[in-house]
Design an enzyme around this catalytic site. Structure first.
Site, PDB file in Angstrom:
ATOM      1  N   ASP A 259     -50.028  -3.636  28.657  1.00  0.00           N
ATOM      2  CA  ASP A 259     -49.686  -4.380  29.616  1.00  0.00           C
ATOM      3  C   ASP A 259     -49.785  -6.301  28.837  1.00  0.00           C
ATOM      4  OD1 ASP A 259     -51.400  -5.780  32.596  1.00  0.00           O
ATOM      5  OD2 ASP A 259     -48.451  -5.404  32.131  1.00  0.00           O
TER       6      ASP A 259
ATOM      7  N   LEU B  42     -47.888  -9.491  38.305  1.00  0.00           N
ATOM      8  CA  LEU B  42     -46.454  -9.932  38.422  1.00  0.00           C
ATOM      9  C   LEU B  42     -46.289 -10.139  37.052  1.00  0.00           C
ATOM     10  CD1 LEU B  42     -47.382 -12.661  41.387  1.00  0.00           C
ATOM     11  CD2 LEU B  42     -45.895 -10.788  41.240  1.00  0.00           C
ATOM     12  N   ARG B  43     -47.599  -9.955  36.243  1.00  0.00           N
ATOM     13  CA  ARG B  43     -47.085 -10.269  34.425  1.00  0.00           C
ATOM     14  C   ARG B  43     -45.716  -9.402  33.941  1.00  0.00           C
ATOM     15  NH1 ARG B  43     -52.296  -8.237  31.150  1.00  0.00           N
ATOM     16  NH2 ARG B  43     -53.582 -10.371  32.051  1.00  0.00           N
ATOM     17  N   GLY B  44     -44.932  -8.762  34.546  1.00  0.00           N
ATOM     18  CA  GLY B  44     -43.891  -8.027  34.096  1.00  0.00           C
ATOM     19  C   GLY B  44     -42.547  -8.859  34.689  1.00  0.00           C
TER      20      GLY B  44
ATOM     21  N   THR C  57     -42.374 -12.560  32.685  1.00  0.00           N
ATOM     22  CA  THR C  57     -42.201 -12.318  31.316  1.00  0.00           C
ATOM     23  C   THR C  57     -41.054 -12.029  30.882  1.00  0.00           C
ATOM     24  OG1 THR C  57     -44.181 -11.146  30.791  1.00  0.00           O
ATOM     25  CG2 THR C  57     -42.769 -10.978  28.959  1.00  0.00           C
TER      26      THR C  57
END
Lengths: 628, 343
Positions: free
Chosen positions: B199, B280-282, B285
C-alpha cells in the site's frame, strides 16, 4: 545421519539425486560426449567470458582436468581469481583493511575481488552455498561492468568487466546458485558422467582463443538466427528474455571460434544445447510425432529421459500458456535448424538441471545481526556491530606495553594516546529470531479422501493464510498411490501453495512411509538453511503401501514406523493431524513414534487446527510434549 | 563504466515505462513497484532512467543538496553556525543518481554509520553516509525487494515517506535529507511483499514477458545491436531520448497549472469506493498520477480518461485484502473502471 534412505525413489527429488550421484549408471558412450560438451562450453567462455558458465560437478579429478584446460586457453594476462562461498561484501567490493589500517594508523584501502578481476574470470567455488548478497553484487558487476566504490567521500565506479564461472556442487534439491546469478550465467553444463578419457575434443590454445576474441566483434548474426533462438526458447517454455540473448552471444562466440562471419546452423545448435536446453521447463510437443511421448526410447539409451519428461510436466503450471501456441511455429519454421532437432535435443535433457531455478541459496550459516544482544566476541566490525566499550576494555591492559613498543619501533610515527589493534576489536553477538517454516505432508489416498480430505484441505488453506500473516514459509508434499510428491518446495508464495493444494487429486493407496520421508527431507532442507521447521502430517495413519511401492499392510506399517523414528531422530518438531472419521489408534501410535503432538482434526473447525499449528512447539525435540 | 541501454529503445513494457516516467515527472508520487518474471527488462528500464533525466544543479556536499531548497539542506551546506546565513558551498552539475541497493546490504550501509577507521585511527567521530544519502534527489532501486529483510524494507519506506534520514546510534546523531523515488522489483513467485508495504508504494506495475515471437525477436535484436556497439546504438536513439527528456521537463513545468475539477475528484472517489480500497492513499495517488499524466500529455485539466488510464497503476496493489484471492487485481480495477464509465 542414520536415516534409512528409500530403496526405491520415493519421490522425484530422490530420483533426481540418484541420477546425479551415480554417473556409472550412465551408459559408457555418453562419457566422452559429455566431456566434449563441457570442453566446448569452457572454450566459449574463454572466447567471451561475459557469457558466464555454471558447471554442475562435484570436486574431483574430472572437474580438475577441465579447469586445467581453462588455464591453458586463456590469453596471457587474463586474471582468474577464486571466490570463496562465504565471501563478504568488503572483500568483493574493496574497502578498508582493518588490521593494516590499525597497524599503520591510517586507512589502508584494499582493492576488492571484483575490481581486481577486471577483464578476467571469477571462479565462484561452491556457488550453491553463495549468499544472496554476494550473488547480488556479482550480478550487479555483470550487468554494469563496474562496481561502485564509496570510501572517504570518494564516490566512484571501478571497472569490473568480469566473467563468472560458477562451480555448483549442489546435490540436494534445494541447492543451486542464487537465482539472480544463475539467471545471468549463460552456459549450463553438468559434468556427472563425463569421462575425459577417449574424448577427442582438443581445446584450442591461447593463441586461437585470442584470435577468436578479435573476430568476435565482427560476427553479425542474421535475423533468421535470432528468430531461431527466440523460437527455441519459447518452445522450451523459457520465460526470461535473457536466455535467448545469452544463447545468441554463445552462438556468436562459437562462430568466432570457427572463423565464420555469422553463426551457422551448427553454432546455433551448440548455443541451444548449452544455453537453452538446460533451462527447459517444457518439452516441445511436435504434432507430427504424437506417439513419441507414449513410446519412450529404450531405457539403456538414456535412462533419465522419460523420467525427466514426466517430472517436468507437473513442475510448471504455466506450460499451457507458454508452449502450446508456439509448438506449431517451431515445426513450421524453415530456419537453419532441421525440423526434428528440438525433439532430438529434448531427448538429451539430463535431470541435473531439472531442479534448477526452484532452489535457493544454501545460506546455512546466517548470523543474526539484530535481535537481543547476548554478548560480545572478537570479530570484524564491518560484519557485525562494534561493541566500543568491550573493545576499549580489551585494549586497555596493553596500552603501556604498546606505547613503548611503538616508541622503540618507529620513531617517525607520532605517539598515539590509544593503541588499538585488530585483535582488540569486539563485536556484539545477537540472538535473532529464526524464521519458521511449516511443512505439510498430506495424505491424499483413497481412505483419507473418503474420510475428510476436503476438510483437511480447508484446514491447510486456513493455516496457509495464517502463515502468510506471520511471514512463515510453507512447503507442501502429498502422498497417494505408490509415491509421495513434493508439490511445492519451501516458499513464501501463498498463491502457489493454494493453487497446488486445490489441484491435489485424491485416491489410491497410502504410502505413509514415503510421505513421512518426503516431509522429513523438506524439513531437513529447511533446517539446513537456518530456519525452524515444523512438520505437519495430515493422515488417517492407515498405511498400506510399503516404501518399495508394494502393497501390504504389515510391511507398510513397519516402514512407516521406521520413517517416523527417523523424524524423531532428526529432532524435527512434528504434528500429526488425524484425518480419520474418528480418532484412530494407528495415527496416535504414529505420533508417539515420531515424538509428535497428536491432534484429531476437530470436526468442521479449521480454526482450532490453525491455532494448534501456531501453538505447536518448535525447535529442539526436548521441548515437545509426548503423547501418552 | 559501461554505457547503459537507452530508455527509449525498450520494447514493449509500456506500463512500466509509463509508471517510471510519471514518477520522474512527480517524484512525490511515492515510489514504483514492478513485479514480474526475471529477464523482462525491469533492471534495464530503471537503470536507463538516469540517462533520460536532465542533470541537476547540486551543492558540492556529500548529499548533493538542492540549492533551490535551502530549508532542507544538510549540515555541511548550512555551515557551522545556526544562523540563517547559508554558507555557499559551490554548486556543481551532476546526473540524477540511480542507486542500486544490493540484496545483501546491511542497515549500516544503507542508512550510514560511524566511520570506523576515522574513529579508531584519528579518534574522530564522523558519519559515513550510506546509500540513502547517495540516492538523494534521485532513484533508489532494489531488485528483489520481496526478498529483502522486513526491517530494511520498513526503514526504506520510512525514509522515502519522510524525505529525511535520521541516524541515532553509536553515539551519532545525524539527520540529512534523503528524498528519493523508491523503485522495487521482484518476482512474486519467489516470495510476496507484506500487504502493509504494498500500500505504501505509489504505483505498481505487473510486467510479463512478451508472448508474441515478433516482440521477443525485436528485444533480442536490439540488445544484440546495443552490445555490439553501445555508443552507436545510444546515438541512434538520441532524438527519442531527448524527446522523452523534453516531455518530462515540460510536464514538470506544467504540473502546477493542471487543474483538477471537482467532478474528476468525485469520479476518483467513486472508483475507490467501488473497489473498496483502504484509506485515502489510493485516491490521492491516483489523483497525483493522473495529474502528472495530464501534464505529460499537455492537457490543461485532469479528465476521466486520465483517471481510467492510471487507475490500474495506482490502485491494483491496494486491493489485496484477501491473500487467497486469485483474481488478477489489475483486471478487477479495469472492470470497475469499465462499469463506472458505463454508469
Amino acid at each position: 545421519m542414520s536415516v534409512p534412505r528409500p530403496a526405491h525413489p520415493a519421490h522425484p527429488v530422490a530420483a533426481n539425486d540418484m541420477a546425479a550421484a551415480l554417473p556409472d549408471e550412465d551408459n559408457g558412450a555418453a562419457g566422452p560426449t559429455l566431456w566434449n560438451e563441457a570442453v566446448l562450453a569452457l572454450t566459449l567462455l574463454a572466447v567471451d567470458p561475459s557469457l558466464g558458465l555454471r558447471l554442475v560437478a562435484r570436486a574431483g579429478p574430472v572437474r580438475q582436468a577441465l579447469l586445467r584446460r581453462l588455464d591453458a586457453m586463456l590469453p596471457g594476462a587474463t586474471p582468474v581469481r577464486r571466490m570463496p562461498a562465504g565471501i563478504d561484501e568488503a572483500a568483493l567490493l574493496g574497502g578498508v583493511d582493518l588490521a593494516a589500517s590499525l597497524a599503520a594508523g591510517r586507512a589502508v584501502v584494499e582493492k576488492g575481488l571484483l575490481a581486481g578481476t577486471d577483464g578476467g574470470i571469477v571462479v565462484a567455488a561452491m556457488a550453491e552455498r553463495m549468499g544472496d548478497g554476494a550473488a547480488g553484487l556479482l550480478a550487479l558487476a555483470m550487468d554494469r561492468g563496474s562496481v561502485p566504490i564509496e570510501r572517504d567521500g570518494i564516490s566512484t565506479e571501478l571497472s569490473a568487466e568480469i566473467g563468472v564461472l560458477a562451480l555448483d556442487e549442489g546435490m540436494e534439491a534445494d541447492e543451486a546458485p542464487p537465482p539472480a546469478l544463475g539467471e545471468r550465467l549463460g552456459l549450463w553444463v553438468a559434468l556427472a558422467g563425463a569421462d575425459p578419457r577417449g574424448g577427442e575434443a582438443v581445446a584450442p590454445q591461447a593463441a586461437a582463443i585470442a584470435a577468436a576474441r578479435r573476430r568476435l566483434a565482427a560476427i553479425r548474426p542474421d535475423e533468421a538466427a535470432i528468430a531461431t533462438l527466440c523460437r527455441a526458447a519459447m518452445a522450451f517454455g523459457i520465460v526470461s528474455l535473457r536466455a535467448p540473448q545469452l544463447a545468441l552471444r554463445a552462438a556468436c562466440a562459437a562462430a568466432a571460434l570457427g572463423a565464420r562471419a555469422a553463426p551457422s546452423g551448427e553454432d546455433l545448435e551448440a548455443a541451444i544445447r548449452l544455453v537453452l536446453l538446460p533451462r527447459a521447463v517444457t518439452l516441445p510437443e511436435m504434432p507430427a510425432e504424437e506417439e513419441a511421448p507414449a513410446d519412450p526410447p529404450p531405457a539403456e539409451d538414456e535412462p533419465a529421459t522419460d523420467d525427466a519428461a514426466q517430472r517436468q510436466a507437473p513442475r510448471d503450471g504455466r506450460e499451457e500458456t507458454h508452449a502450446a501456441p508456439e509448438d506449431m511455429t517451431v515445426e513450421a519454421s524453415e530456419a537453419a535448424l532441421p525440423a526434428d532437432l528440438l525433439k532430438t535435443l529434448a531427448a538429451m535433457i539430463r535431470p541435473d538441471f531439472v531442479r534448477a531455478g526452484a532452489g535457493r541459496a544454501g545460506n546455512f550459516a546466517k548470523r543474526a545481526r539484530r535481535g537481543r544482544v547476548t554478548g560480545t566476541r572478537p570479530g570484524d566490525p564491518r560484519r557485525d556491530r562494534l561493541d566500543l566499550v568491550a573493545t576499549l576494555k580489551a585494549a586497555a591492559p596493553w596500552q603501556r606495553l604498546r606505547q613503548a613498543e611503538r616508541a622503540a619501533a618507529a620513531t617517525h610515527s607520532p605517539p598515539r594516546r590509544l593503541e588499538i589493534r585488530a585483535g582488540d576489536v569486539r563485536v556484539r553477538r545477537h540472538r535473532g529470531k529464526a524464521e519458521t517454516a511449516t511443512i505439510f505432508s498430506v495424505d491424499a489416498s483413497g481412505s483419507a479422501a473418503h474420510a475428510r480430505l476436503a476438510e483437511a484441505k480447508g484446514a491447510v488453506e486456513r493455516i496457509l493464510a495464517e502463515c502468510y500473516v506471520r511471514r512463515d514459509r510453507v512447503a507442501l508434499a502429498a502422498f497417494r498411490g505408490t509415491r509421495a510428491d513434493v508439490l511445492l518446495a519451501e516458499t513464501k508464495s501463498l498463491t502457489r501453495a493454494k493453487r497446488q493444494l486445490a489441484a491435489l487429486p485424491a485416491g489410491g493407496g497410502t504410502p505413509l512411509a514415503s510421505g513421512i520421508l518426503a516431509g522429513l527431507d523438506l524439513a531437513r532442507a529447511s533446517a539446513r538453511e537456518g530456519r525452524t521447521p515444523l512438520l505437519a502430517l495430515l493422515t488417517d495413519g492407515r498405511a498400506n503401501i510399503a516404501l518399495s511401492g508394494a502393497a501390504g499392510r504389515p510391511q507398510a506399517t513397519a516402514d512407516a514406523r521406521d520413517a517416523a523414528r527417523a523424524v524423531r531422530a532428526s529432532k524435527i518438531a512434528a504434528l500429526v493431524i488425524d484425518l480419520g472419521q474418528r480418532p484412530s489408534a494407528e495415527a496416535r501410535q504414529l505420533a508417539g513414534e515420531m515424538g509428535a503432538t497428536y491432534l484429531a482434526l476437530p470436526r468442521a473447525d479449521s480454526g482450532a487446527l490453525s491455532a494448534a499449528v501456531a501453538r505447536a512447539p518448535r525447535g529442539a525435540g526436548d521441548a515437545r510434549q509426548q503423547p501418552r | 563504466m559501461r554505457t547503459l541501454f537507452p530508455f527509449a529503445a525498450i520494447v514493449g513494457q509500456d506500463q512500466m515505462t509509463l509508471a517510471l516516467t510519471i514518477a520522474a515527472v512527480d517524484p512525490g508520487i511515492g515510489g514504483v513497484l514492478v513485479f514480474g518474471d526475471r529477464g523482462t527488462g525491469k533492471s534495464t528500464a530503471v537503470r536507463a532512467l538516469a540517462a533520460v533525466l536532465p542533470e541537476i544543479e547540486a551543492a558540492d556536499c556529500p548529499y548533493h543538496c538542492d540549492p533551490a531548497r535551502p530549508d532542507e539542506a544538510c549540515e555541511t551546506c548550512r555551515g557551522p553556525k545556526r544562523g540563517r546565513k547559508q554558507k555557499r558551498t559551490g554548486t556543481i552539475r551532476v546526473t540524477v543518481p540511480v542507486v542500486d541497493l544490493p540484496l545483501g546490504a546491511t542497515e549500516d550501509r544503507i542508512a550510514g554509520s560511524l566511520d570506523l577507521e576515522r574513529a579508531l585511527s584519528a579518534g574522530e567521530k564522523r558519519f559515513e553516509p550510506g546509500l540513502l544519502a547517495k540516492a538523494h534527489r534521485g532513484f533508489l532501486y532494489i531488485d528483489e525487494i520481496n526478498l529483502l529483510e522486513d526491517h530494511l524494507v520498513d526503514l526504506l519506506l520510512d525514509v522515502a515517506a519522510s524525505g529525511e534520514n535520521v541516524v541515532e546510534r553509536e553515539g551519532l546523531s545525524v539527520r540529512h535529507p534523503a528524498r528519493f523515488v523508491l523503485i522495487g522489483s521482484g518476482n512474486p513467485e519467489e516470495g510476496e511483499l507484506r500487504p502493509q508495504l504494498l500500500d505504501r508504494f505509489g504505483l505498481s506495475v505487473e510486467v510479463k514477458t512478451p508472448q508474441d515471437l515478433k516482440t521477443r525477436i525485436e528485444v533480442v535484436k536490439r540488445r544484440d545491436a546495443f552490445e555490439r556497439d553501445p555508443a552507436g546504438f545510444t546515438a541512434r536513439y538520441e532524438t527519442d531520448t531527448s524527446a522523452i527528456r523534453e516531455a518530462i521537463l515540460r510536464a514538470r513545468r506544467r504540473l502546477d497549472h493542471v487543474a483538477v475539477p471537482d467532478e474528476t475528484l468525485e469520479k476518483a472517489a467513486q472508483l475507490s469506493i467501488r473497489l473498496g480500497t483502504d484509506g485515502l492513499r489510493g485516491e490521492i495517488t491516483l489523483m497525483r498520477a493522473a495529474r502528472a499524466f495530464a501534464a505529460l500529455k499537455g492537457d490543461g485539466a485532469v479528465v476521466w480518461a486520465h483517471l481510467a488510464a492510471l487507475a490500474p497503476l495506482a490502485l491494483s496493489h491496494r486491493l489485496r485484502r484477501d491473500p487467497l484471492d486469485e483474481a488478477g487485481s489489475a483486471t478487477r480495477v479495469e472492470r470497475a473502471v469499465g462499469e463506472l464509465a458505463a454508469a
